[in-house]
Scaffold this active site. Structure first.
Site, PDB file in Angstrom:
ATOM      1  N   GLU A  62       0.839  -1.194   0.000  1.00 14.96           N
ATOM      2  CA  GLU A  62       0.000   0.000   0.000  1.00 14.96           C
ATOM      3  C   GLU A  62       0.876   1.246   0.000  1.00 14.96           C
ATOM      4  O   GLU A  62       1.732   1.416   0.872  1.00 14.96           O
ATOM      5  CB  GLU A  62      -0.959   0.026   1.196  1.00 14.96           C
ATOM      6  N   GLU A  87       4.337   5.052   4.425  1.00 17.69           N
ATOM      7  CA  GLU A  87       3.655   6.312   4.723  1.00 17.69           C
ATOM      8  C   GLU A  87       4.676   7.307   5.289  1.00 17.69           C
ATOM      9  O   GLU A  87       5.332   7.015   6.292  1.00 17.69           O
ATOM     10  CB  GLU A  87       2.539   6.064   5.744  1.00 17.69           C
ATOM     11  N   ASP A 114       9.435   7.073   1.941  1.00 16.97           N
ATOM     12  CA  ASP A 114       9.114   7.050   0.518  1.00 16.97           C
ATOM     13  C   ASP A 114       8.680   5.654   0.061  1.00 16.97           C
ATOM     14  O   ASP A 114       9.445   4.694   0.152  1.00 16.97           O
ATOM     15  CB  ASP A 114      10.346   7.506  -0.258  1.00 16.97           C
ATOM     16  N   ASP A 136      -2.460  12.406  -2.440  1.00 17.27           N
ATOM     17  CA  ASP A 136      -2.502  13.863  -2.548  1.00 17.27           C
ATOM     18  C   ASP A 136      -2.749  14.228  -4.010  1.00 17.27           C
ATOM     19  O   ASP A 136      -1.982  13.827  -4.889  1.00 17.27           O
ATOM     20  CB  ASP A 136      -1.173  14.451  -2.071  1.00 17.27           C
ATOM     21  N   LYS A 140      -3.056  21.711  -8.820  1.00 15.09           N
ATOM     22  CA  LYS A 140      -2.556  22.731  -9.740  1.00 15.09           C
ATOM     23  C   LYS A 140      -1.760  22.079 -10.860  1.00 15.09           C
ATOM     24  O   LYS A 140      -0.986  21.147 -10.630  1.00 15.09           O
ATOM     25  CB  LYS A 140      -1.693  23.748  -8.992  1.00 15.09           C
ATOM     26  N   ASP A 172     -11.364  10.935  -4.358  1.00 14.40           N
ATOM     27  CA  ASP A 172     -12.597  11.724  -4.312  1.00 14.40           C
ATOM     28  C   ASP A 172     -12.375  13.074  -4.991  1.00 14.40           C
ATOM     29  O   ASP A 172     -13.226  13.952  -4.903  1.00 14.40           O
ATOM     30  CB  ASP A 172     -13.029  11.942  -2.861  1.00 14.40           C
ATOM     31  N   THR A 210     -11.546   3.919   4.526  1.00 13.76           N
ATOM     32  CA  THR A 210     -10.533   4.655   5.276  1.00 13.76           C
ATOM     33  C   THR A 210     -11.170   5.839   5.999  1.00 13.76           C
ATOM     34  O   THR A 210     -12.279   6.277   5.681  1.00 13.76           O
ATOM     35  CB  THR A 210      -9.428   5.191   4.349  1.00 13.76           C
ATOM     36  N   ARG A 211     -10.446   6.368   6.965  1.00 16.24           N
ATOM     37  CA  ARG A 211     -10.905   7.553   7.693  1.00 16.24           C
ATOM     38  C   ARG A 211     -11.071   8.730   6.727  1.00 16.24           C
ATOM     39  O   ARG A 211     -12.033   9.499   6.814  1.00 16.24           O
ATOM     40  CB  ARG A 211      -9.901   7.891   8.788  1.00 16.24           C
ATOM     41  N   TYR A 212     -10.138   8.851   5.804  1.00 15.19           N
ATOM     42  CA  TYR A 212     -10.198   9.945   4.835  1.00 15.19           C
ATOM     43  C   TYR A 212     -11.438   9.810   3.957  1.00 15.19           C
ATOM     44  O   TYR A 212     -12.132  10.789   3.690  1.00 15.19           O
ATOM     45  CB  TYR A 212      -8.944   9.949   3.959  1.00 15.19           C
TER      46      TYR A 212
END
Length: 233
Positions: A62, A87, A114, A136, A140, A172, A210-212
């Site tokens: 993951e 993570e 990384d 993430d 932009k 999302d 997930t929490r996110y």
């Protein structure tokens, strides 16, 4: 199988963003000091299920596991499989460690840093699953090269997956969605496991929330789920 080329300009070669947030609580610091060294991915050498667990077993990776809900949920479902997660955010690692301790899961190994550095040390054709959930978006245009969904990282993911192995991606963010679809639709080494819109609008079974993701839904965001199978050469 497609070989990953070192130095590909579309591969991320540095981490962006913060690595630590709120001050750590006492338990979190204890877990980082005591549990993390026991289950950390070794800093050198090939990353294989035998090296990590002493036996051959299906291996999952993951990329950016956040607070670890998905990784821990999958590892709990599949106790005979080995799960490796990377993570860079220290507080997320601490949150994952708490869940690992609470569930007494022996089949997870973590890397605080990384993901691509660890992924590069996994032998080609070794992984059964790769997960990239809510990365993430770097919305932009000038930051598009920072996105994990780019040619170099996806080349590496393809190389590390077994034939018929699965790459799962979730987001999302509409900008990232369009970018990811553009990247994946240009590839011939993956088969999109989708027959109807419902397939990418509904979280598949065996895909822990997930929490996110839960937070995104509460904010009224639509969430998209993608499953890609690595084609045989």
């Amino acid at each position: 199988m497609m070989a990953y080329k070192e130095g590909d300009p579309t591969t991320l070669n540095r981490l962006y963003g913060r690595s630590k947030g709120k001050p750590l609580r006492e338990r979190q610091q204890r877990l980082l000091d005591e549990l993390l060294p026991q289950i950390a991915v070794p800093e050198e050498g090939p990353v294989t299920s035998r090296a990590l667990s002493g036996m051959e077993r299906p291996m999952h990776f993951e990329i950016g596991f956040g607070s670890g809900e998905h990784m821990v949920g999958r590892a709990d479902m599949l106790p005979d499989h080995m799960f490796v997660g990377a993570e860079p955010f220290l507080n997320g690692v601490a949150a994952a460690l708490a869940q690992i301790e609470d569930k007494a899961l022996p089949n997870i190994r973590l890397h605080n840093g990384d993901a691509l550095e660890v992924l590069s040390r996994i032998p080609d054709g070794s992984l059964s699953f790769v997960y990239l959930l809510h990365p993430d978006p770097w919305p932009k245009a000038r930051h598009a090269k920072r996105r994990m969904m780019n040619k170099g990282p996806v080349d590496m993911i393809a190389a590390k997956l077994k034939p018929n192995g699965e790459f799962r991606f979730g987001t999302d963010h509409p900008v990232y969605l369009r970018h990811a679809l553009m990247v994946m639709q240009g590839r011939t080494d993956f088969e999109w496991l989708c027959q109807r819109p419902k397939d990418f609008l509904t979280r598949p079974g065996g895909w822990p929330e997930t929490r996110y993701e839960s937070k995104a839904r509460k904010q009224g965001h639509e969430v998209w789920y993608f499953r890609y199978r690595r084609r045989e050469d």
